[in-house]
Write a protein that holds these residues in place. Structure first.
Motif, short mmCIF file in Angstrom:
data_model
loop_
_atom_site.label_atom_id
_atom_site.label_comp_id
_atom_site.label_asym_id
_atom_site.label_seq_id
_atom_site.Cartn_x
_atom_site.Cartn_y
_atom_site.Cartn_z
N HIS A 144 0.99 -1.05 0.04
CA HIS A 144 0.27 -0.09 -0.29
C HIS A 144 1.01 1.47 0.29
N ASN A 145 1.14 1.75 -0.80
CA ASN A 145 2.41 3.06 -1.33
C ASN A 145 1.63 4.09 -1.87
N ARG A 146 1.81 5.01 -0.15
CA ARG A 146 1.69 6.40 -0.59
C ARG A 146 2.66 7.48 -0.46
N ALA A 147 4.06 6.97 -0.70
CA ALA A 147 5.54 7.85 -0.90
C ALA A 147 5.16 8.69 -1.37
N THR A 148 5.83 10.28 -1.35
CA THR A 148 5.74 11.13 -2.36
C THR A 148 7.11 10.43 -3.46
N THR A 149 7.48 9.43 -3.29
CA THR A 149 8.81 9.07 -4.58
C THR A 149 9.49 8.35 -4.27
N ALA A 150 9.31 7.11 -5.02
CA ALA A 150 9.30 5.88 -4.42
C ALA A 150 9.64 5.06 -6.19
N LEU A 151 10.66 4.00 -5.46
CA LEU A 151 11.27 3.49 -6.32
C LEU A 151 10.76 2.05 -6.42
N ILE A 152 10.30 1.39 -6.68
CA ILE A 152 10.13 -0.45 -6.09
C ILE A 152 10.56 -1.54 -7.68
N GLU A 153 11.90 -2.16 -6.77
CA GLU A 153 12.13 -2.41 -8.23
C GLU A 153 12.32 -4.21 -8.04
N GLY A 154 12.69 -4.57 -8.87
CA GLY A 154 12.70 -6.51 -8.59
C GLY A 154 12.30 -7.11 -7.46
N HIS A 186 6.66 7.55 -8.75
CA HIS A 186 6.65 5.64 -8.42
C HIS A 186 7.70 5.38 -9.28
N VAL A 187 8.15 4.89 -9.36
CA VAL A 187 8.71 4.06 -10.55
C VAL A 187 8.55 2.37 -9.81
N LEU A 235 -3.03 -6.91 -5.21
CA LEU A 235 -1.24 -6.94 -5.00
C LEU A 235 -1.56 -5.44 -4.36
N GLY A 236 -1.61 -4.45 -4.38
CA GLY A 236 -1.37 -3.20 -4.00
C GLY A 236 -2.00 -2.27 -4.64
N ASP A 237 -1.67 -0.73 -4.36
CA ASP A 237 -2.20 0.43 -4.88
C ASP A 237 -1.24 1.41 -5.06
N CYS A 238 -0.76 2.62 -6.11
CA CYS A 238 -0.52 4.02 -5.83
C CYS A 238 -0.83 4.61 -5.38
N MET A 239 -1.31 5.73 -4.05
CA MET A 239 -2.18 6.50 -3.76
C MET A 239 -1.34 7.94 -3.36
N PRO A 240 -2.34 9.10 -3.40
CA PRO A 240 -1.51 10.27 -3.17
C PRO A 240 -1.10 10.05 -1.94
N ALA A 241 -0.12 10.97 -1.38
CA ALA A 241 0.89 10.82 0.11
C ALA A 241 0.03 11.03 0.83
N GLY A 242 -0.59 12.49 0.97
CA GLY A 242 -2.17 12.62 2.75
C GLY A 242 -0.84 12.14 3.49
N TYR A 243 -0.49 11.69 4.60
CA TYR A 243 -0.56 11.92 5.93
C TYR A 243 0.72 13.32 6.12
N ASN A 244 1.80 12.99 6.73
CA ASN A 244 2.98 14.42 6.69
C ASN A 244 3.13 14.25 4.93
N SER A 245 2.64 14.64 3.80
CA SER A 245 2.93 15.37 3.47
C SER A 245 2.69 16.07 2.45
N LYS A 246 3.17 17.16 2.31
CA LYS A 246 2.52 18.81 1.85
C LYS A 246 2.16 18.75 0.27
N SER A 247 2.23 17.31 -0.21
CA SER A 247 1.61 17.66 -1.58
C SER A 247 1.37 16.17 -2.20
N ASN A 248 0.32 16.48 -2.74
CA ASN A 248 -0.64 14.49 -3.26
C ASN A 248 0.16 15.15 -4.84
N THR A 249 1.77 15.57 -5.25
CA THR A 249 2.60 15.09 -6.05
C THR A 249 2.78 13.50 -6.04
N MET A 250 3.12 12.85 -7.09
CA MET A 250 3.55 11.01 -6.74
C MET A 250 4.38 10.41 -7.74
#
Length: 199
Positions: free
Chosen positions: A138-148, A175-176, A158-173
């Protein structure tokens, strides 16, 4: 027995290391006796947690390892199983690498996640992640590398990529995802594999 609070500050040259004493050994941290939220709570900087088996952390939405506004944390070569969550939290330069993370489930809701990250920057590399009762990631990171990684047999999907929210000031994501292996298995929601933006 309570949470292990890792709040000290190391350095890039001298990180604070918590690991098995003998190469090849896997000491077991049994969380059944932990009456507070998490087994390991990292709020400091420059930590390495390596070569442990952490299991049985089931107090509410507890996790084997939780990072909270931490930075430069390496979680490597561990076995995380039987907790409400495997790895969760936020932080910058958090690396989750080469772990076996499986069968983490919230006993009260049956919707545990193997990995649940939000805000900050994270790299999730070369892990074997499977059989979550909810989602494997469950991926709400602002910047993420998910590899291998290998993802298999999620309970819901399996999972998701969603807006950061929580402690982030931006909903920009940013993700690779690359070179991951996905095994669907018998997930409850077969209409989606990875939910993008909102689930």
């Amino acid at each position: 027995l309570g949470t292990v609070n890792l709040r000290q500050v190391g350095t890039n040259e001298k990180p604070i290391v918590i690991r098995n004493a003998a190469e090849g050994a896997t000491p077991v941290w049994e969380g059944a006796a932990v009456k507070t939220r998490d087994c390991f709570l990292v709020t400091g900087s420059y930590y390495v947690i390596e070569g442990l088996q952490i299991q049985g952390c089931q107090s509410g939405s507890s996790a084997a390892i939780r990072t909270y506004s931490a930075d430069h944390v390496l979680i490597k070569g561990n076995v995380l199983t039987g907790n409400a969550q495997g790895v969760t939290g936020d932080g910058d330069d958090v690396v989750i690498q080469g772990n076996h993370i499986y069968r983490n489930t919230n006993a009260s809701s049956h919707l545990g996640h193997n990995i649940y990250v939000y805000g900050g920057t994270v790299k999730i590399i070369g892990n074997n992640i499977h059989d979550a009762s909810g989602q494997n990631i469950h991926n709400r990171a602002t910047t993420a590398l998910i590899e291998g990684n290998t993802f298999a047999n999620a309970g819901s999907y399996l999972g998701d990529c969603m807006p950061a929210g929580y402690n982030s000031k931006s909903n920009t994501m940013n993700h690779v995802w690359k070179n991951n292996t996905i095994v669907l298995g018998n997930q409850a929601n077969r209409s989606q594999v990875i939910a993008m933006f909102y689930d």
